[in-house]
Design an enzyme around this catalytic site. Sequence first.
Site, PDB file in Angstrom:
ATOM      1  N   HIS A  32       1.400 -16.129 -33.686  1.00  0.00           N
ATOM      2  CA  HIS A  32       0.868 -17.324 -34.345  1.00  0.00           C
ATOM      3  C   HIS A  32      -0.241 -18.017 -33.572  1.00  0.00           C
ATOM      4  O   HIS A  32      -0.663 -19.105 -33.963  1.00  0.00           O
ATOM      5  CB  HIS A  32       1.974 -18.364 -34.570  1.00  0.00           C
ATOM      6  CG  HIS A  32       3.035 -17.934 -35.516  1.00  0.00           C
ATOM      7  ND1 HIS A  32       3.014 -18.231 -36.860  1.00  0.00           N
ATOM      8  CD2 HIS A  32       4.172 -17.235 -35.314  1.00  0.00           C
ATOM      9  CE1 HIS A  32       4.098 -17.740 -37.443  1.00  0.00           C
ATOM     10  NE2 HIS A  32       4.806 -17.125 -36.529  1.00  0.00           N
ATOM     11  N   LYS A  37      -1.827 -33.540 -38.872  1.00  0.00           N
ATOM     12  CA  LYS A  37      -1.331 -32.330 -38.213  1.00  0.00           C
ATOM     13  C   LYS A  37      -1.035 -32.722 -36.776  1.00  0.00           C
ATOM     14  O   LYS A  37      -1.350 -33.839 -36.367  1.00  0.00           O
ATOM     15  CB  LYS A  37      -2.351 -31.190 -38.270  1.00  0.00           C
ATOM     16  CG  LYS A  37      -3.778 -31.599 -37.848  1.00  0.00           C
ATOM     17  CD  LYS A  37      -4.761 -30.440 -38.003  1.00  0.00           C
ATOM     18  CE  LYS A  37      -5.361 -30.358 -39.393  1.00  0.00           C
ATOM     19  NZ  LYS A  37      -5.263 -29.031 -40.003  1.00  0.00           N
ATOM     20  N   ARG A  38      -0.422 -31.806 -36.002  1.00  0.00           N
ATOM     21  CA  ARG A  38      -0.201 -32.137 -34.598  1.00  0.00           C
ATOM     22  C   ARG A  38      -1.526 -32.500 -33.937  1.00  0.00           C
ATOM     23  O   ARG A  38      -2.578 -31.954 -34.287  1.00  0.00           O
ATOM     24  CB  ARG A  38       0.432 -30.939 -33.873  1.00  0.00           C
ATOM     25  CG  ARG A  38       1.888 -30.770 -34.205  1.00  0.00           C
ATOM     26  CD  ARG A  38       2.687 -31.986 -33.805  1.00  0.00           C
ATOM     27  NE  ARG A  38       2.852 -32.033 -32.377  1.00  0.00           N
ATOM     28  CZ  ARG A  38       4.003 -31.776 -31.748  1.00  0.00           C
ATOM     29  NH1 ARG A  38       5.096 -31.491 -32.421  1.00  0.00           N
ATOM     30  NH2 ARG A  38       4.064 -31.841 -30.433  1.00  0.00           N
ATOM     31  N   LYS A  60      -7.569 -28.760 -32.376  1.00  0.00           N
ATOM     32  CA  LYS A  60      -7.630 -29.176 -33.789  1.00  0.00           C
ATOM     33  C   LYS A  60      -8.685 -30.267 -34.004  1.00  0.00           C
ATOM     34  O   LYS A  60      -9.044 -30.597 -35.119  1.00  0.00           O
ATOM     35  CB  LYS A  60      -6.254 -29.666 -34.252  1.00  0.00           C
ATOM     36  CG  LYS A  60      -5.189 -28.566 -34.290  1.00  0.00           C
ATOM     37  CD  LYS A  60      -3.843 -29.112 -34.739  1.00  0.00           C
ATOM     38  CE  LYS A  60      -2.695 -28.117 -34.599  1.00  0.00           C
ATOM     39  NZ  LYS A  60      -2.631 -27.124 -35.702  1.00  0.00           N
ATOM     40  N   THR A 106      -1.759 -24.212 -42.538  1.00  0.00           N
ATOM     41  CA  THR A 106      -1.081 -24.120 -43.834  1.00  0.00           C
ATOM     42  C   THR A 106      -1.240 -25.417 -44.626  1.00  0.00           C
ATOM     43  O   THR A 106      -1.131 -25.414 -45.845  1.00  0.00           O
ATOM     44  CB  THR A 106       0.413 -23.797 -43.657  1.00  0.00           C
ATOM     45  OG1 THR A 106       0.928 -24.590 -42.586  1.00  0.00           O
ATOM     46  CG2 THR A 106       0.632 -22.337 -43.354  1.00  0.00           C
ATOM     47  N   LYS A 115      -1.927 -26.710 -48.753  1.00  0.00           N
ATOM     48  CA  LYS A 115      -1.183 -27.772 -49.459  1.00  0.00           C
ATOM     49  C   LYS A 115      -2.139 -28.776 -50.088  1.00  0.00           C
ATOM     50  O   LYS A 115      -1.941 -29.223 -51.226  1.00  0.00           O
ATOM     51  CB  LYS A 115      -0.226 -28.481 -48.496  1.00  0.00           C
ATOM     52  CG  LYS A 115       0.891 -27.571 -48.005  1.00  0.00           C
ATOM     53  CD  LYS A 115       1.650 -28.113 -46.795  1.00  0.00           C
ATOM     54  CE  LYS A 115       2.440 -26.970 -46.164  1.00  0.00           C
ATOM     55  NZ  LYS A 115       2.979 -27.279 -44.826  1.00  0.00           N
TER      56      LYS A 115
END
Length: 836
Positions: free
Chosen positions: A374, A567-568, A573, A678, A682
Amino acid sequence: VEATIPEPLREAWRKYSAKPFTQKSEIELEFVRHIETTLARSLFNCDELAAYSGIALAFRDRLIIEWNKTQQRQTFADQKRIYYLSLEFLMGRALDNAMLNVGLKDVAKEALGDLGFRIEDVISQEHDAALGNGGLGRLAACFLDSMATLNYPAWGYGLRYRYGIFKQEIVDGYQVEIPDYWLDFNPWEFPRHDITVNVQFYGTVNKQRDTQGRTTHIWQGGETVQAVAYDVPIPGYGTPTTNNLRLWSSKATSGEFNFQKFNAGDYESAVADEQRAETISAVLYPNDNLERGKELRLKQQYFWCAASLYDIVRRFKKTKRAWNEFPDQVAIQLNDTHPTLAIVELQRILVDIEVLEWDEAWHIVTHTFGYTNHTVLPEALEKWSVPMMQNLLPRHLQIIYDINLFFLQSVEKRFPTDRDILARVSIIEESHPKMVRMAYLAIIGSQKVNGVAELHSDLIKTTIFKDFVDICGPDKFTNVTNGITPRRWLHQANPRLSELIASKLGGYGFLKDLALLEELEDFINDKEFRKSWVEIKLMNKTRLAKHIKEATGYQVNPNALFDVQVKRIHEYKRQQLNIFGVIHRYLAIKAMDPKERAKPVPRVSIFGGKAAPGYWMAKTIIHLINKVASVINNDPDVGDLLKVIFVADYNVSKAEMICPASDISEHISTAGTEASGTSNMKFVLNGGLIIGTCDGANIEITREIGEQNIFLFGNLAEDVEELRHRHYYGDFKLDMHLAKVFDAIKGGMFGPPDDFAALLSSVESHSDYYLVSDDFLSYIETQELVDEAFRNQDEWTDKCITSVARMGFFSSDRVITEYAESIWNVEQLDMGKENE
Ligand code: C3B
């Protein structure tokens, strides 16, 4: 007494056997019965929490009836089973999902209404089951839903943490972590005090010769801990199949090990031993894409692998098959390297306990496991120190050395002239201390290795696992692009949109076959449909605005463009890129002539996400976002033009509210770093557009929905290495727009500049590893394109409808089907007439 009731008595049993309810009156009966008896409340004494408990217990009973039948059906069918091993299952709430999946939500709503409750209020009483950090854990939860929905005989195996991911509070702009003790009342689990496994740790290994003169290894553990099974029923959607998620809880073994101390009068230390045993499954490690190498974590991993393997082997042995049939009956999928010890444990069971020859055992092992990678981030790749493993799992370390020896011998034979390859691919890293590279062990012990999006699967083959492609051949490596369950992420999260779609497509078939969404494109010019579409988005935004008002006190305008990044929090990110962009926008508004200020599109920038408690830079980013929010939101020059919101304690149930309420969401990782993502799926599935980099699944989303429907920007993965290299050698110039943002921060606009010095210097003077400056101009220009596009609401709606219609590929049903066919070789259970 025999456990099985003799045939002549069975009629009496059958007469009273539970039937799954379907009627409103039956639900009401069960609801009141549970409140009166299970909860021991007097009649009429019922608040919303008790109502939740009552209805949850009623549905729990409903599920367990189907669960029992499913287990019988699967035993009888005697097919190959899937075992999904994951240290994280980020399930969220179960009640709403259970009601929808068994098709009784409307009936339950009426039943609750009859008894004085609104179903939404009751649902919101439930505590999230938050046994995961982020994407990896939620993926496992989506997979369970799809495996049950598709009638696969599948089990999840995990740990029953007493504390899930911490609750986040924001105090003075800083993240504060609060323990998440969630087991006070959890109606969704069934303790199985009769299903226990003793797991050993530490101790010594002795060699012995058996009667046939063979050497065997006897591992005498120094500590034994008991694993107790807790089962969680997983209902499929529109099928009676209800699979099992088995979570292990740690407990001191009854009697034996504290007995001596107790007799010696050392009662306190005997109790301390008990507590130490319980510590193993006490807490989920709160790191996402980061490994810390703590012994307790290794203990968790072995405890869970050993208990799960024992259970799987026990089930296999009941079928009385020969060992070589094991891979025809069992497929074990490793969710990241966290369960890699299962490979070693199975080899140990086969060689040390079942006394198979090494090669025969290894053949079985390597045809049983599959490994999903991952991440390519080096700090997230697991390595365990050899001395730690030697101490905790001495026999396993020996087996790892043997696996490594045989592997390296085969490599040497095939590549006799490559002098460095052995050191590069060895499971043991020759560092100080030596380390066990878990990903290499997972690759060597598995039949297939997969990445989670096309780019990512290509990257693992060309970078971190390149040598293994040469050694094992390219066929071992494959891609299975991630997906999400449309039941939770469309039907449950966005019931109005789901209903609108169903009204056009003639039913809810798309929830089981998401590709059917493509028919939506036929309605793109249907005025009524478009009107409802837009109204639903506005309602969802209004609901989020209400939450924001209650949680933060800030009033946001639901007609503004909602720009969401949840998100985290992680440097890769790049929430920092987003907040720098927000500051840039703010400075531009401030610099405008007041008359000009009517021009920009009003925007609400919404952030949410947790930082690992020890990840200082991530916490600094949260702090900056909150400081910027308090300045901008209180500046009368800005008004509705810009608001900045940090939604505290982002979790699955907040995601269900937030995803349907976005106009645009941000998926802006440095290219090549986000394996898939992911939440991007969504948001699009709920009628929002994306601003993103060419990374992870963004690329495949673009391919499916069309480039005209997504806002891509930034450098490409193939350019990243070169750019980093240049930075490293001093070729770096801060983007001029970003420089102005930095000047504002340094000038104290958002509080003491020292608070943010490290964050700025990670860009300015520490080589800007994540390319924030390199991508900044392209980011802000693309955000302007977003504004422009949003001004034309009709075209915007076109883009949203078209995108939803083309999202069929991203259903986790498609994903599970791919795993089943290309990795597990497992078939769906034939449900005969039952599934009609
Ligand atoms: C995540 C990755 O960061 C995401 O890109 C990916 O979509 C999901 O896994 C699911 O595949 N991930 C995570 O949440 N935790 C890790 N330790 C590693 C990856």
